[in-house]
Design an enzyme around this catalytic site. Sequence first.
Site, PDB file in Angstrom:
ATOM      1  CD  GLU A  83     -13.074  13.344  41.742  1.00 15.95           C
ATOM      2  OE1 GLU A  83     -13.391  14.523  41.523  1.00 15.95           O
ATOM      3  OE2 GLU A  83     -11.898  12.966  41.878  1.00 15.95           O
ATOM      4  CG  HIS A 292      -0.700  25.973  28.293  1.00 20.94           C
ATOM      5  ND1 HIS A 292      -0.764  26.222  26.941  1.00 20.94           N
ATOM      6  CD2 HIS A 292      -0.180  24.713  28.414  1.00 20.94           C
ATOM      7  CE1 HIS A 292      -0.302  25.175  26.277  1.00 20.94           C
ATOM      8  NE2 HIS A 292       0.055  24.245  27.147  1.00 20.94           N
ATOM      9  CD  GLU A 312       4.621  22.969  25.485  1.00 14.63           C
ATOM     10  OE1 GLU A 312       5.822  23.256  25.499  1.00 14.63           O
ATOM     11  OE2 GLU A 312       3.894  23.029  26.489  1.00 14.63           O
ATOM     12  NE  ARG A 315       2.657  26.085  21.637  1.00 11.22           N
ATOM     13  CZ  ARG A 315       3.187  26.139  22.851  1.00 11.22           C
ATOM     14  NH1 ARG A 315       4.381  26.680  23.028  1.00 11.22           N
ATOM     15  NH2 ARG A 315       2.541  25.662  23.889  1.00 11.22           N
ATOM     16  NE  ARG A 336       3.232  23.903  28.884  1.00  7.74           N
ATOM     17  CZ  ARG A 336       2.522  22.911  29.419  1.00  7.74           C
ATOM     18  NH1 ARG A 336       2.199  22.955  30.711  1.00  7.74           N
ATOM     19  NH2 ARG A 336       2.142  21.891  28.682  1.00  7.74           N
ATOM     20  CG  HIS A 439      -2.131  24.480  32.098  1.00 11.53           C
ATOM     21  ND1 HIS A 439      -3.261  23.770  31.747  1.00 11.53           N
ATOM     22  CD2 HIS A 439      -1.062  23.659  31.818  1.00 11.53           C
ATOM     23  CE1 HIS A 439      -2.902  22.578  31.280  1.00 11.53           C
ATOM     24  NE2 HIS A 439      -1.584  22.483  31.337  1.00 11.53           N
ATOM     25  CG  HIS A 440       0.285  22.472  36.782  1.00  4.38           C
ATOM     26  ND1 HIS A 440      -0.240  21.227  36.514  1.00  4.38           N
ATOM     27  CD2 HIS A 440       1.193  22.285  37.765  1.00  4.38           C
ATOM     28  CE1 HIS A 440       0.332  20.338  37.303  1.00  4.38           C
ATOM     29  NE2 HIS A 440       1.202  20.952  38.080  1.00  4.38           N
ATOM     30  NE  ARG A 479       2.546  21.547  34.525  1.00  9.30           N
ATOM     31  CZ  ARG A 479       2.041  21.114  33.370  1.00  9.30           C
ATOM     32  NH1 ARG A 479       2.586  20.083  32.752  1.00  9.30           N
ATOM     33  NH2 ARG A 479       1.000  21.703  32.836  1.00  9.30           N
TER      34      ARG A 479
END
Length: 504
Positions: A83, A292, A312, A315, A336, A439-440, A479
């Site tokens: 890690e 996002h 999310e 919402r 998104r 975000h991703h 996503r």
Amino acid sequence: MSNQQIVSGTGVSRRVFLAGAAGAAALGALGVAGCSQPKGSGSSSSEGKEQSHDIIIIGAGGAGMSAAIAAYDAGVQDVILLEKAEAVGGNTSFSSSGMNASETKFQKEQGIEDSNELFAQETLDGGHNTGDPVLVHFMCDHSAATIDWLDELGIVLDNITSTGGMSVKRCHRPTDGSAVGATLVPGLESQVNNRRIEVEKSMTATELVLDDSGAVVGVKAQDSKGRETTYKAKAVIMASGGLGSNKELISKYRPDLADYSSTNQPSATGDGYTMAEAVGAELVQMDQIQIHPTVGVVEGGNSGQPAPLIAEAVRGSGAILVNQDGKRFFDEMSTRDKVSAAELEQPGKYAWEVFDQTVYDANKAIKNSYEKKGLVVTGSSLDDLASKIGVDAATLQATVDAYNAITTSGATDEFGRTKSCIAFVDGNYYAIKVTPGIHHEMGGIKINDNNEALKADGSKIPGLYAAGEVTGGIHGNNRIGGNAVCDITTFGRNVGEVVAAAIK
């Protein structure tokens, strides 16, 4: 004299020679058919320390820890996690909404009708049909089993809500409605520790080691003081996460996002992509970096820390988005990419996420996280909230009245929202200033449903597997919220079992 090839993220190769019978014996154990070595066996050489293990996992986030636990329980106990950060968890620690899953026991207990086929179809539709159907169906078909597996590990996700792009409640959260990462990461870490699986923290993987046949047989890594160790293995699992904290890679794949804030933790620098590409792995859809729509705006900046993600599920519990004029402007439960695009068209390129006490109580992360970070504005009434966030009170009241009418009188929403609508109740009202943020990374290493890393021609790279955000093809170009946790745990569990079976 035996030799092996070291391939770095820069694509530079060199030969490292192991002299004598001891070196030859060590290399003989690197193939899948080789004999097991004592757990954690190691030695020192003039070129640095060396260790031998059955499985090396790069990254101790949700995917990496899931893989380690699954491999161990499948009978391979000599597993080590490398890690980069000082603590385990990676981006999973910041996961907020929950885990999408279909046909689960918790859905059935709560009378929620769902199917794996519907989950897969909505995932493919949400990604505009650019995802890999084989991977998507595998994830959805095995999602309920992953919920059961987590439950057996003491990680209970039985509070179910909706996320944008899903027509059914299938986003599984901890019982109290808190952010999923805060439950998932400690739960997985506890199980890793219970099995005494070795975790090397502050250890940055830099290069993959190949043998003469082109098989991946190890990893070179550096600790925080720059000291190198070569970790040899029968298989390497890449679970190193995304690239949201690497401005250089973001600029390479999406220069238009170079100046965006990021929800990613600092060690999400995309090392796994470069290492895998250097040994021939195909990277797919790398330009598909998701932003996002509800990233909290911190006055004065984030001081190098991840931008705060507003789940999310807020919402999904009934919150609305209004612009600085106090008006709604889009269906908050859309996907998104569409919600983010709509936000960027508003004055100042931000919005206020507005909600009542009902939503506040349904999402423990608001009290436990967002308020502590100073993100939440509280008003004793809607008028009071309007004055505090600088919007016209009459306009905000009219907006809320129109929204309430969707449920109280069956009015049709002008923006087409049909899901997770509630009537706000009198009492405290709340608002969080939000804007889109990185975000991703939805692209990544191309894999099959055995998590084997693939070359551009579809052939496998022997000894190299991948799981989690470092992989591509599952989400396509958008996503769905709640799918990342399903991805990392389902494919993480799968890769651990697949690799264990391959090397036993």
